[in-house]
Scaffold this active site. Structure first.
Site, PDB file in Angstrom:
ATOM      1  N   HIS A  90      -2.967  26.211  17.699  1.00 20.16           N
ATOM      2  CA  HIS A  90      -3.118  27.518  17.063  1.00 20.16           C
ATOM      3  C   HIS A  90      -4.459  28.111  17.487  1.00 20.16           C
ATOM      4  O   HIS A  90      -5.215  27.519  18.268  1.00 20.16           O
ATOM      5  CB  HIS A  90      -2.943  27.426  15.541  1.00 20.16           C
ATOM      6  CG  HIS A  90      -3.934  26.551  14.829  1.00 20.16           C
ATOM      7  ND1 HIS A  90      -5.289  26.728  14.916  1.00 20.16           N
ATOM      8  CD2 HIS A  90      -3.746  25.481  14.004  1.00 20.16           C
ATOM      9  CE1 HIS A  90      -5.905  25.827  14.173  1.00 20.16           C
ATOM     10  NE2 HIS A  90      -4.991  25.034  13.623  1.00 20.16           N
ATOM     11  N   HIS A 145      -7.760  26.017  17.372  1.00 21.74           N
ATOM     12  CA  HIS A 145      -7.964  25.101  18.506  1.00 21.74           C
ATOM     13  C   HIS A 145      -8.382  25.897  19.741  1.00 21.74           C
ATOM     14  O   HIS A 145      -9.254  25.487  20.510  1.00 21.74           O
ATOM     15  CB  HIS A 145      -6.681  24.337  18.847  1.00 21.74           C
ATOM     16  CG  HIS A 145      -6.062  23.619  17.683  1.00 21.74           C
ATOM     17  ND1 HIS A 145      -4.766  23.837  17.282  1.00 21.74           N
ATOM     18  CD2 HIS A 145      -6.570  22.704  16.821  1.00 21.74           C
ATOM     19  CE1 HIS A 145      -4.507  23.074  16.240  1.00 21.74           C
ATOM     20  NE2 HIS A 145      -5.576  22.375  15.936  1.00 21.74           N
ATOM     21  N   CYS A 173      -6.649   9.785   3.151  1.00 25.22           N
ATOM     22  CA  CYS A 173      -5.856  11.017   3.289  1.00 25.22           C
ATOM     23  C   CYS A 173      -5.203  11.008   4.673  1.00 25.22           C
ATOM     24  O   CYS A 173      -5.907  11.011   5.684  1.00 25.22           O
ATOM     25  CB  CYS A 173      -6.717  12.260   3.122  1.00 25.22           C
ATOM     26  SG  CYS A 173      -5.792  13.760   3.549  1.00 25.22           S
ATOM     27  N   CYS A 196      -6.076  14.099   6.931  1.00 29.51           N
ATOM     28  CA  CYS A 196      -7.368  14.001   7.636  1.00 29.51           C
ATOM     29  C   CYS A 196      -7.422  12.766   8.518  1.00 29.51           C
ATOM     30  O   CYS A 196      -8.316  12.668   9.346  1.00 29.51           O
ATOM     31  CB  CYS A 196      -8.533  13.852   6.665  1.00 29.51           C
ATOM     32  SG  CYS A 196      -8.767  15.163   5.497  1.00 29.51           S
ATOM     33  N   CYS A 222      -7.074  15.741  -1.817  1.00 23.56           N
ATOM     34  CA  CYS A 222      -7.912  16.142  -0.685  1.00 23.56           C
ATOM     35  C   CYS A 222      -7.964  17.671  -0.664  1.00 23.56           C
ATOM     36  O   CYS A 222      -6.914  18.314  -0.637  1.00 23.56           O
ATOM     37  CB  CYS A 222      -7.305  15.618   0.618  1.00 23.56           C
ATOM     38  SG  CYS A 222      -7.984  16.462   2.064  1.00 23.56           S
ATOM     39  N   HIS A 275      -6.063  19.148   2.448  1.00 24.79           N
ATOM     40  CA  HIS A 275      -4.622  18.959   2.622  1.00 24.79           C
ATOM     41  C   HIS A 275      -3.834  19.030   1.323  1.00 24.79           C
ATOM     42  O   HIS A 275      -2.616  18.863   1.332  1.00 24.79           O
ATOM     43  CB  HIS A 275      -4.342  17.651   3.380  1.00 24.79           C
ATOM     44  CG  HIS A 275      -4.885  17.695   4.768  1.00 24.79           C
ATOM     45  ND1 HIS A 275      -6.138  17.227   5.093  1.00 24.79           N
ATOM     46  CD2 HIS A 275      -4.367  18.226   5.904  1.00 24.79           C
ATOM     47  CE1 HIS A 275      -6.355  17.435   6.387  1.00 24.79           C
ATOM     48  NE2 HIS A 275      -5.307  18.043   6.886  1.00 24.79           N
ATOM     49  N   LYS A 330      -6.927  30.860   4.694  1.00 24.54           N
ATOM     50  CA  LYS A 330      -6.849  29.667   5.537  1.00 24.54           C
ATOM     51  C   LYS A 330      -5.484  29.666   6.232  1.00 24.54           C
ATOM     52  O   LYS A 330      -4.475  29.970   5.598  1.00 24.54           O
ATOM     53  CB  LYS A 330      -7.006  28.425   4.652  1.00 24.54           C
ATOM     54  CG  LYS A 330      -7.280  27.219   5.484  1.00 24.54           C
ATOM     55  CD  LYS A 330      -7.591  25.978   4.712  1.00 24.54           C
ATOM     56  CE  LYS A 330      -7.583  24.851   5.739  1.00 24.54           C
ATOM     57  NZ  LYS A 330      -7.607  23.546   5.242  1.00 24.54           N
ATOM     58  N   LYS A 390       0.995  26.772   7.494  1.00 28.61           N
ATOM     59  CA  LYS A 390       2.415  26.994   7.760  1.00 28.61           C
ATOM     60  C   LYS A 390       3.086  27.620   6.548  1.00 28.61           C
ATOM     61  O   LYS A 390       3.948  28.478   6.676  1.00 28.61           O
ATOM     62  CB  LYS A 390       3.083  25.656   8.076  1.00 28.61           C
ATOM     63  CG  LYS A 390       3.097  25.347   9.547  1.00 28.61           C
ATOM     64  CD  LYS A 390       4.046  24.196   9.817  1.00 28.61           C
ATOM     65  CE  LYS A 390       4.413  24.157  11.278  1.00 28.61           C
ATOM     66  NZ  LYS A 390       5.101  22.937  11.652  1.00 28.61           N
TER      67      LYS A 390
HETATM   68  N1  MSP Z   1      -8.001  14.677  16.437  1.00 27.58           N
HETATM   69  C1  MSP Z   1      -9.130  15.042  15.658  1.00 27.58           C
HETATM   70  C2  MSP Z   1     -10.389  15.073  16.508  1.00 27.58           C
HETATM   71  C3  MSP Z   1     -10.713  13.825  17.235  1.00 27.58           C
HETATM   72  S1  MSP Z   1     -12.059  14.006  18.294  1.00 27.58           S
HETATM   73  C4  MSP Z   1     -12.487  12.478  18.709  1.00 27.58           C
HETATM   74  C5  MSP Z   1      -8.914  16.403  15.035  1.00 27.58           C
HETATM   75  N2  MSP Z   1      -7.992  17.169  15.602  1.00 27.58           N
HETATM   76  S2  MSP Z   1      -7.581  18.650  15.097  1.00 27.58           S
HETATM   77  O1  MSP Z   1      -6.421  19.004  15.888  1.00 27.58           O
HETATM   78  O2  MSP Z   1      -7.434  18.704  13.708  1.00 27.58           O
HETATM   79  O3  MSP Z   1      -8.747  19.580  15.563  1.00 27.58           O
HETATM   80  C6  MSP Z   1      -9.831  19.920  14.721  1.00 27.58           C
HETATM   81  C7  MSP Z   1     -10.699  20.909  15.470  1.00 27.58           C
HETATM   82  O4  MSP Z   1      -9.927  22.070  15.847  1.00 27.58           O
HETATM   83  C8  MSP Z   1     -11.865  21.502  14.679  1.00 27.58           C
HETATM   84  O5  MSP Z   1     -12.985  20.663  14.619  1.00 27.58           O
HETATM   85  C9  MSP Z   1     -12.127  22.749  15.493  1.00 27.58           C
HETATM   86  O6  MSP Z   1     -12.729  22.407  16.709  1.00 27.58           O
HETATM   87  C10 MSP Z   1     -10.717  23.238  15.783  1.00 27.58           C
HETATM   88  N3  MSP Z   1     -10.203  24.074  14.716  1.00 27.58           N
HETATM   89  C11 MSP Z   1      -9.062  23.862  13.995  1.00 27.58           C
HETATM   90  N4  MSP Z   1      -8.899  24.894  13.126  1.00 27.58           N
HETATM   91  C12 MSP Z   1      -9.900  25.776  13.246  1.00 27.58           C
HETATM   92  C13 MSP Z   1     -10.232  26.993  12.626  1.00 27.58           C
HETATM   93  N5  MSP Z   1      -9.469  27.535  11.702  1.00 27.58           N
HETATM   94  N6  MSP Z   1     -11.380  27.599  13.004  1.00 27.58           N
HETATM   95  C14 MSP Z   1     -12.186  27.079  13.985  1.00 27.58           C
HETATM   96  N7  MSP Z   1     -11.892  25.929  14.594  1.00 27.58           N
HETATM   97  C15 MSP Z   1     -10.763  25.251  14.246  1.00 27.58           C
HETATM   98  O7  MSP Z   1      -9.598  16.738  14.091  1.00 27.58           O
END
Ligand code: MSP
Length: 507
Positions: free
Chosen positions: A18, A21, A126, A129, A143, A146, A303, A306
């Site tokens: 999304h 990311h 959790c 997370c 949590c 979540h 936030k 889905k």
């Molecule tokens: N798989 C773990 C990370 C492991 S690294 C060794 C993880 N993955 S995640 O898919 O949940 O990605 C989290 C990251 O995605 C956040 O730290 C950020 O970089 C990015 N973001 C996810 N949602 C976001 C927003 N709404 N806003 C900004 N960044 C976001 O955690």
């Protein structure tokens, strides 16, 4: 030659990417492109985090094997990054066999050195997370991220002596040996470490509980905790094979460790500042240089979820408006390191004001006038008329402020617009040909600089500008050379091609 290694978190493959990311990937890409352009030897790593109970559960629900499911979603991340013009040098998957082998070796090493020991633990976990939670982190027993009650885990497990590393980690964070930016985030970590310290953590689950993970090399009844597996990507993605601390042997890429910038949002800072640094210390590797925590953003004030149905697909936006538009908007709209909000309405507003009426209009105007007044031929070079934009730009990048660098570029566009308005070439065309030619050169040469300045942010737009300026090889010109005045040679033919940002069709 200085080196620059930048990483994004590896993303969970529970769902397609999304816009959150995409933001991390785009921001990392801008920094990587800047460093590459300025001559640093650069490596940019991203990838997908594919093991663990969360993925196992989702795959099961869909009646798929976890690997098959992970393959599908990981491919979607790669497609999204291609669509967004992300220039990553590596894309690691934690199911890559080289990564899995290295994790097993690293685990053996840590077990041999007794950083890992068998015990039992009882804790709240959790699944959302994939992290253990303390009671104080829960809100009404759930949590907060979540909205789900954590599971109670009480079982035998292998533990990692995280507590042992707490004093060293605290010392390194306080002294900025491990730099955490923005500084408010550093302070949060320091106060957490000072007040709560670190307990040893379970780094395995029994296989009947979590089958989808890397088996512990010293006990086949257990799989490795997904975060330990995931963290190691930052070194296995450079080719580290799991043993030894010598990071500059035959594999070329290993020289990049430690990472200059590890980019992420606040949701995963704590684990990166603690468990990851402890693993590095346990393995005798250098700790991270900088953890940069960018903002977490909402969509239309809420936030993304889905259930709310407000999850924004970056591919759809890129297809509708262009990847550069999304890249520009995210970097400009969200101040780097602060939380922000994404809305399509704001994106469209910026499209009109900053892109169509801003850079697009300037480039079209200058090239149009050149076609009209000199038949598209670049006139004689004038003496330098370049502002101090490059100094400002470099200074912002040095401070990890790409958003500020971008604002400075738009102020530069504003200056060029003003120059056109005050010089009024259409009047000079009748009164002073000499000054008209000099002004056109100034404008055209400044457009060349503008193309270079926007390249890390909007590579496709920069390339269009260079093509219209008759400079297809501009990107091959070295950084310092390219910053000098006079790169655009007299006699070069320019053409006003299609507009860079056509007006949006009304919805
Ligand atoms: N798989 C773990 C990370 C492991 S690294 C060794 C993880 N993955 S995640 O898919 O949940 O990605 C989290 C990251 O995605 C956040 O730290 C950020 O970089 C990015 N973001 C996810 N949602 C976001 C927003 N709404 N806003 C900004 N960044 C976001 O955690």
């Amino acid at each position: 030659m200085p080196k620059f290694y930048i990483t994004t978190p590896i993303f969970y493959v529970n769902d397609k990417p999304h816009i959150g990311h995409a933001y991390t990937a785009i921001a990392a890409d801008v920094l990587a492109r800047y460093h590459r352009m300025s001559g640093d030897e650069t490596f940019f790593l991203t990838g997908t985090d594919e093991h663990g109970i969360k993925i196992q559960e989702i795959a099961e629900k869909q009646g798929k094997q976890p690997k098959e499911f992970a393959d599908e979603i990981s491919a979607k991340f790669r497609l999204a990054w291609d669509t967004l013009n992300i220039s990553n040098d590596g894309f690691i998957r934690t199911t890559d066999s080289a990564h899995e082998d290295a994790v097993r070796k690293a685990l053996s090493e840590m077990y041999k050195q007794e950083w890992i020991y068998k015990g039992s633990y009882e804790a709240l976990y959790c699944v959302g997370c994939e992290q253990y939670k303390t009671k104080s982190e829960l809100v009404e027993g759930k949590c907060p991220d979540h909205k789900r009650e954590p599971e109670v885990h009480a079982e035998e497990a292998y533990l990692f002596k995280l507590s042992h590393f707490a004093p060293e980690i605290l010392k390194r964070i306080k002294s900025d040996t491990i730099k955490i930016l923005p500084v408010t985030r550093k302070n949060e970590v320091v106060s957490f470490l000072e007040q709560e310290g670190l307990n040893d953590i379970a780094i395995s689950r029994r296989k009947e509980k979590v089958a989808w993970g890397i088996e512990l090399p010293f006990d086949s009844n257990h799989t490795c905790y997904v975060w330990v597996d995931a963290f190691l990507n930052y070194v296995t993605g450079l080719g580290w094979s799991g043993t030894g601390s010598n990071l500059s042997p035959e594999t070329l890429n290993l020289k990049f460790w430690p990472a200059n910038v590890q980019l992420m949002s606040k949701d995963i800072l704590r684990v990166h500042a603690t468990i990851w640094q402890a693993i590095l210390l346990a393995l005798g590797l250098e700790t991270s240089q900088t953890l940069f925590i960018h903002g977490f953003f909402t969509v239309d004030g809420q936030k993304m979820s889905k259930t709310l149905g407000n999850v924004v697909d970056p591919i759809e936006i890129a297809q509708k408006y262009g990847a550069d538009v999304l890249r520009y908007h995210l970097l400009r709209e969200i101040s780097f390191g602060s939380d922000g909000d994404f809305s399509l309405k704001r994106l469209e507003e910026r499209y009109e004001s900053d892109l169509a009426n801003g850079i697009g209009n300037l480039v079209a105007r200058v090239l149009g006038m050149t076609e009209k007044y000199t038949s598209g031929e670049v006139p004689q070079v004038t003496t330098s008329a370049l502002s101090n934009i490059w100094d400002v730009y470099d200074a912002h990048f040095a401070k990890l402020e790409p958003d500020q660098a971008l604002s400075a570029v738009w102020a530069f566009i504003g200056e060029l617009d003003k120059f056109v308005d005050t010089e009024a070439p259409w009047v000079l065309a009748k009164t002073d040909r000499g000054r008209l030619n000099a002004d056109l050169y100034i404008l055209l040469e400044n457009l060349r600089h503008l193309g270079r300045l926007v390249w890390p942010f909007m590579p496709a737009t920069a390339e269009k500008i260079f093509a219209q300026l008759g400079l297809p090889d501009e990107l091959k010109v070295g950084y310092d050379e390219g910053k000098k005045w006079g790169g655009l040679k007299p006699g070069t033919r320019v053409t006003k091609g299609d507009g860079l940002f056509p007006r949006l069709e009304p919805a």
